[in-house]
Write a protein that holds these residues in place. Structure first.
Motif, short mmCIF file in Angstrom:
data_model
loop_
_atom_site.label_atom_id
_atom_site.label_comp_id
_atom_site.label_asym_id
_atom_site.label_seq_id
_atom_site.Cartn_x
_atom_site.Cartn_y
_atom_site.Cartn_z
N ARG A 42 0.83 -1.20 0.00
CA ARG A 42 0.00 0.00 0.00
C ARG A 42 0.87 1.26 0.00
N ARG A 43 2.00 1.19 0.72
CA ARG A 43 2.91 2.33 0.75
C ARG A 43 3.53 2.58 -0.62
N LEU A 44 3.80 1.50 -1.36
CA LEU A 44 4.35 1.66 -2.70
C LEU A 44 3.39 2.43 -3.59
N ILE A 45 2.12 2.10 -3.49
CA ILE A 45 1.11 2.79 -4.29
C ILE A 45 1.02 4.25 -3.87
N ASP A 46 1.06 4.49 -2.56
CA ASP A 46 0.99 5.88 -2.07
C ASP A 46 2.18 6.69 -2.58
N ARG A 47 3.36 6.08 -2.55
CA ARG A 47 4.55 6.79 -3.02
C ARG A 47 4.47 7.05 -4.52
N TYR A 48 3.88 6.11 -5.25
CA TYR A 48 3.73 6.29 -6.70
C TYR A 48 2.72 7.39 -7.00
N GLU A 49 1.58 7.38 -6.33
CA GLU A 49 0.52 8.34 -6.62
C GLU A 49 0.83 9.74 -6.06
N HIS A 50 1.55 9.78 -4.95
CA HIS A 50 1.82 11.07 -4.30
C HIS A 50 3.31 11.17 -3.94
N PRO A 51 4.17 11.32 -4.94
CA PRO A 51 5.62 11.38 -4.66
C PRO A 51 5.96 12.58 -3.79
N ALA A 52 6.73 12.31 -2.74
CA ALA A 52 7.07 13.36 -1.79
C ALA A 52 8.41 14.00 -2.09
N THR A 53 9.23 13.36 -2.90
CA THR A 53 10.57 13.88 -3.20
C THR A 53 10.78 13.90 -4.71
N GLU A 54 11.83 14.60 -5.14
CA GLU A 54 12.15 14.63 -6.56
C GLU A 54 12.51 13.24 -7.06
N ALA A 55 13.19 12.47 -6.21
CA ALA A 55 13.56 11.11 -6.60
C ALA A 55 12.32 10.24 -6.81
N ASP A 56 11.34 10.37 -5.91
CA ASP A 56 10.10 9.60 -6.06
C ASP A 56 9.36 10.02 -7.33
N ALA A 57 9.38 11.33 -7.62
CA ALA A 57 8.71 11.82 -8.83
C ALA A 57 9.38 11.26 -10.08
N ALA A 58 10.71 11.19 -10.06
CA ALA A 58 11.45 10.64 -11.20
C ALA A 58 11.16 9.16 -11.37
N SER A 59 11.01 8.44 -10.26
CA SER A 59 10.75 7.00 -10.34
C SER A 59 9.36 6.71 -10.88
N ARG A 60 8.46 7.69 -10.81
CA ARG A 60 7.09 7.48 -11.29
C ARG A 60 7.07 7.12 -12.77
N ALA A 61 7.91 7.79 -13.57
CA ALA A 61 7.97 7.48 -15.00
C ALA A 61 8.43 6.05 -15.23
N VAL A 62 9.42 5.62 -14.44
CA VAL A 62 9.93 4.25 -14.58
C VAL A 62 8.84 3.24 -14.24
N ILE A 63 8.13 3.48 -13.15
CA ILE A 63 7.09 2.55 -12.72
C ILE A 63 5.93 2.55 -13.72
N THR A 64 5.57 3.71 -14.23
CA THR A 64 4.49 3.78 -15.22
C THR A 64 4.88 3.02 -16.48
N ALA A 65 6.13 3.14 -16.89
CA ALA A 65 6.61 2.40 -18.05
C ALA A 65 6.46 0.90 -17.82
N MET A 66 6.85 0.43 -16.63
CA MET A 66 6.70 -0.98 -16.30
C MET A 66 5.23 -1.40 -16.30
N MET A 67 4.38 -0.55 -15.74
CA MET A 67 2.94 -0.86 -15.71
C MET A 67 2.38 -1.06 -17.11
N ASP A 68 2.71 -0.14 -18.01
CA ASP A 68 2.15 -0.22 -19.35
C ASP A 68 2.75 -1.37 -20.15
N LEU A 69 4.01 -1.67 -19.95
CA LEU A 69 4.59 -2.83 -20.62
C LEU A 69 3.90 -4.11 -20.18
N ARG A 70 3.64 -4.22 -18.87
CA ARG A 70 2.90 -5.38 -18.38
C ARG A 70 1.48 -5.40 -18.96
#
Length: 329
Positions: A42-70
Motif C-alpha cells: 500500500r505504501r508503494l502505491i501511495d509513493r507512486y501516486e503522491h511522490p514526496a521527493t524529486e527522486a520519487d517523482a522521477a521513479s514514477r515514470a519508470v514505474i508507469t513504463a513498467m505498468m504499461d509494458l505489463r
C-alpha cells in the motif's frame, strides 16, 4: 518476527491466498516476505501516486513504463535499455539521468520494492520486474489510458521473446495498430512460435497482402502446426481451390483436429458428397475422438441408417510443432 516466511509456512500462506486475494497478491514476487508485502504494498502505491521527493517523482515514470509494458503483454523481466527507452515517454529524467530514477524505484518501502532487479545469465544486462501490487494498480487505474505511440515504435526495434511479441501483437491489433501487430507477430513466428502465424496471416489478408498471408500460413502448416493446416485448408476452400483445401483439412483431421474434421464434413455437405460424411466421422472414432462418436450417431440417425453400439473413445496424443524461422513478409 522473521524476515521471511519459508518452507511449509510459506506454503500455508499461499494456500490461504486462494481464499484471500490480498494474501495471494502479497505472495506475488515477495520471495517469502508476505508480511512486508502486506504492509509495504500500500505504501508503494501511495509513493507512486503522491511522490514526496524529486527522486520519487522521477521513479514514477519508470514505474508507469513498467505498468504499461505489463498491461500490453510484456510479461518477461524488462531489460534496462528497453526500460529506459520506454520511461522517456512518460516524463523527463532529472539532471542525473535515468540511473537515479531507477535507483529510486528500487528503494525499499517497509521491506518491499516497486521494482526488483536481476542479471541475465552470461551477460551484463540488468532485468527488472514490477511488484504485483503496482502491476494490479496499473491495470486498474490505467485501464483505457493510451500507450504512447513511441512505445509501440520502440518495441518494434527491440529484441522481444516470441511469447511477449505475440501478446503485444494481439494488444496492438485490438488498438487498431495493425502495422505494429503484423510486424510483432512476424517476429514471434520467426522465433519459432507457430501460434503467431495464424493471426499474422489473417491480418495480412485483411490488408490485401494475400501472397504474404499465404506464405506465412503455409510456413506454419509445413512445420506441422495443426491449427495452421486447418486454417490453410479453409482459406484455400474459400478461394476456390477445392482439391488443395480438402487435402489440408483431411491432413489436419488425421492429426486429431476435430474442428478440421467438422469443417471437412461441412465441405462435403456443400459439395453434394454426403455419402462420404459417415466415413469421416468413423475415422475420428477410430482415432479415439469422443465428439466424432456422437457426430456419427447423429449423422446415422438423421439419415435413417442403423446406429452401431456405442464404443469408448480415448483422446489421441497431442502433437506439437514449431515454425521455420526463414520466411519473411
Amino acid at each position: 518476527m522473521p524476515g521471511t516466511v519459508t518452507g511449509s509456512a510459506q506454503h500455508e500462506w499461499r494456500q490461504l491466498g486462494r481464499a484471500d486475494p490480498r494474501l495471494a497478491l502479497a505472495g506475488d514476487g515477495s520471495a517469502g516476505r508476505f508480511v512486508q508485502a502486506l504492509t509495504g504494498g500500500r505504501r508503494l502505491i501511495d509513493r507512486y501516486e503522491h511522490p514526496a521527493t524529486e527522486a520519487d517523482a522521477a521513479s514514477r515514470a519508470v514505474i508507469t513504463a513498467m505498468m504499461d509494458l505489463r498491461r500490453i503483454g510484456h510479461r518477461s523481466p524488462v531489460d534496462e535499455p528497453l526500460l529506459i527507452a520506454v520511461s522517456k515517454r512518460y516524463g523527463p529524467a532529472e539532471g542525473g539521468g535515468w540511473s537515479p530514477a531507477i535507483a529510486a524505484a528500487l528503494r525499499s518501502v517497509d521491506g518491499v520494492e516497486a521494482i526488483t532487479v536481476q542479471r541475465r545469465d552470461g551477460a551484463d544486462i540488468r532485468l527488472y520486474d514490477l511488484h504485483g501490487y503496482l502491476e494490479q494498480h496499473g491495470r486498474e487505474r490505467r485501464r483505457g489510458e493510451p500507450v504512447p505511440g513511441q512505445v509501440w515504435d520502440q518495441l518494434l526495434t527491440h529484441d522481444l521473446s516470441a511469447d511477449d511479441a505475440l501478446r503485444i501483437a494481439l494488444s496492438a491489433n485490438r488498438r487498431g495498430l495493425y502495422r505494429h501487430a503484423a510486424m510483432l507477430a512476424a517476429a514471434a513466428v520467426d522465433q519459432g512460435l507457430p501460434a503467431g502465424g495464424r493471426p499474422l496471416s489473417l491480418w495480412l489478408e485483411r490488408a490485401g497482402h494475400l501472397e504474404a498471408a499465404d506464405r506465412r500460413l503455409a510456413q506454419c502448416a509445413a512445420a506441422g502446426d495443426v491449427p495452421a493446416i486447418r486454417t490453410l485448408g479453409a482459406t484455400l476452400l474459400r478461394r476456390g481451390d477445392q482439391v488443395a483445401g480438402e487435402q489440408q483439412l483431411r491432413a489436419a483431421a488425421g492429426s486429431g483436429d476435430h474442428l478440421a474434421r467438422s469443417a471437412l464434413v461441412a465441405h462435403l455437405e456443400q459439395s453434394g458428397r454426403a455419402d462420404e460424411i459417415a466415413d469421416v466421422w468413423r475415422e475420428g472414432v477410430r482415432a479415439g475422438d469422443t465428439d466424432s462418436c456422437l457426430s456419427l450417431i447423429e449423422h446415422l440417425t438423421a439419415a435413417g441408417d442403423e446406429v452401431p453400439s456405442s464404443s469408448r473413445c480415448s483422446a489421441p496424443p497431442r502433437r506439437t510443432a514449431t515454425c521455420s524461422r526463414s520466411a519473411t513478409w
